[in-house]
Design a protein around this motif. Structure first.
Motif, PDB file in Angstrom:
ATOM      1  N   ARG A 149       0.832  -1.204   0.000  1.00 15.80           N
ATOM      2  CA  ARG A 149       0.000   0.000   0.000  1.00 15.80           C
ATOM      3  C   ARG A 149       0.869   1.258   0.000  1.00 15.80           C
ATOM      4  O   ARG A 149       0.598   2.233  -0.711  1.00 15.80           O
ATOM      5  N   ALA A 153       0.988   3.999  -3.026  1.00 15.26           N
ATOM      6  CA  ALA A 153       0.701   5.393  -2.688  1.00 15.26           C
ATOM      7  C   ALA A 153       1.838   6.303  -3.163  1.00 15.26           C
ATOM      8  O   ALA A 153       1.599   7.429  -3.634  1.00 15.26           O
ATOM      9  N   HIS A 237      -5.236   3.462  -7.723  1.00 16.85           N
ATOM     10  CA  HIS A 237      -6.147   3.779  -6.609  1.00 16.85           C
ATOM     11  C   HIS A 237      -7.171   2.656  -6.393  1.00 16.85           C
ATOM     12  O   HIS A 237      -7.528   2.349  -5.244  1.00 16.85           O
ATOM     13  N   MET A 240      -5.449  -0.048  -4.447  1.00 18.01           N
ATOM     14  CA  MET A 240      -5.303   0.338  -3.038  1.00 18.01           C
ATOM     15  C   MET A 240      -6.618   0.160  -2.289  1.00 18.01           C
ATOM     16  O   MET A 240      -6.629  -0.258  -1.121  1.00 18.01           O
TER      17      MET A 240
END
Length: 244
Positions: A149, A153, A237, A240
């Protein structure tokens, strides 16, 4: 400089220098290095690679330095994000898995070195970065969910502030130009462009202009089948969110 004087400087003979000048003999790697130091001004080895095909083994420090000094980097990766874009948790997991025989202190040293380079890349405006990845890379959990993650990011943040142009190749695309493996093309400021290709055992530097042009062509083909940057960022995204 006379042949005799040059031969004396590079620990050779006048006849050998003469044979090399006339194309009757090839200089050994040791002699090329000596000639480079005496009269080549650091360019002889690069020119030799270009003239002879340039498929020499790559030193990792050399490649890392070339990336930092390049004007632009065009890279395709299928298994992991480039080392200069990795976060600490991901880098540690990759190094530990790839080199399980290293002691913990050596792993930590390599991680620190990689993080220094990643930090410099993050803070600098150059080189310009273009990255194409296979969609399957997003689902790989190097270091576990938290490390993954954090890595995703970081990539998303780089793309959002336009430090990085990212494109994702769908896994179900019927024609995938990246099946020959990962590679990068470096556009240099004052030197000829080079390419770097990876295999399971080693990396190799390509300096021959035809070989570099073919990698550029392959990268353009990958961009052609990949999602556009906006859709690619959305894919990160979405990945995630699946991990929440």
């Amino acid at each position: 400089m006379t042949q005799t004087a040059l031969a004396r400087r590079v620990n050779s003979s006048k006849s050998q220098i003469s044979d090399i000048e006339r194309g009757k003999a090839n200089p050994s790697a040791q002699l090329r290095s000596a000639l480079d130091g005496a009269i080549g001004f650091g360019q002889l080895e690069r020119l030799w690679d270009d003239l002879t095909g340039g498929r020499r083994p790559a030193w990792l420090d050399e490649i890392a330095t070339a990336v930092q000094e390049a004007e632009a980097v065009y890279e395709y990766q299928a298994l992991a994000f480039p080392s200069y874009l990795q976060t600490e948790g991901c880098a540690r997991a990759l190094i530990r898995s790839a080199l399980p025989w290293l002691p913990p202190d050596e792993i930590s040293a390599r991680v620190r070195e990689r993080m220094d380079r990643a930090r410099n890349m993050d803070e600098s405006l150059h080189p310009m970065l273009w990255l194409v990845i296979d969609r399957s890379l997003l689902s790989r959990r190097y270091g576990g969910p938290d490390a993954t993650r954090e890595q995703l990011a970081h990539i998303a943040a780089l793309a959002e502030r336009e430090r990085l142009t990212l494109q994702v190749v769908p896994t179900d695309h019927p024609k995938h130009p990246g099946n020959s493996g990962s590679f990068r093309v470096l556009t240099m400021r004052d030197d000829p462009d080079i390419a770097y290709v990876e295999s399971a055992e080693e990396g190799r530097v390509l300096t021959n202009s035809t070989s570099v042009a073919r990698r550029r062509m392959l990268f353009a083909a990958l961009q052609g089948v990949a999602l556009d940057p906006e859709s690619s960022l959305r894919a990160i995204h979405e990945e995630m969110k699946r991990m929440e």
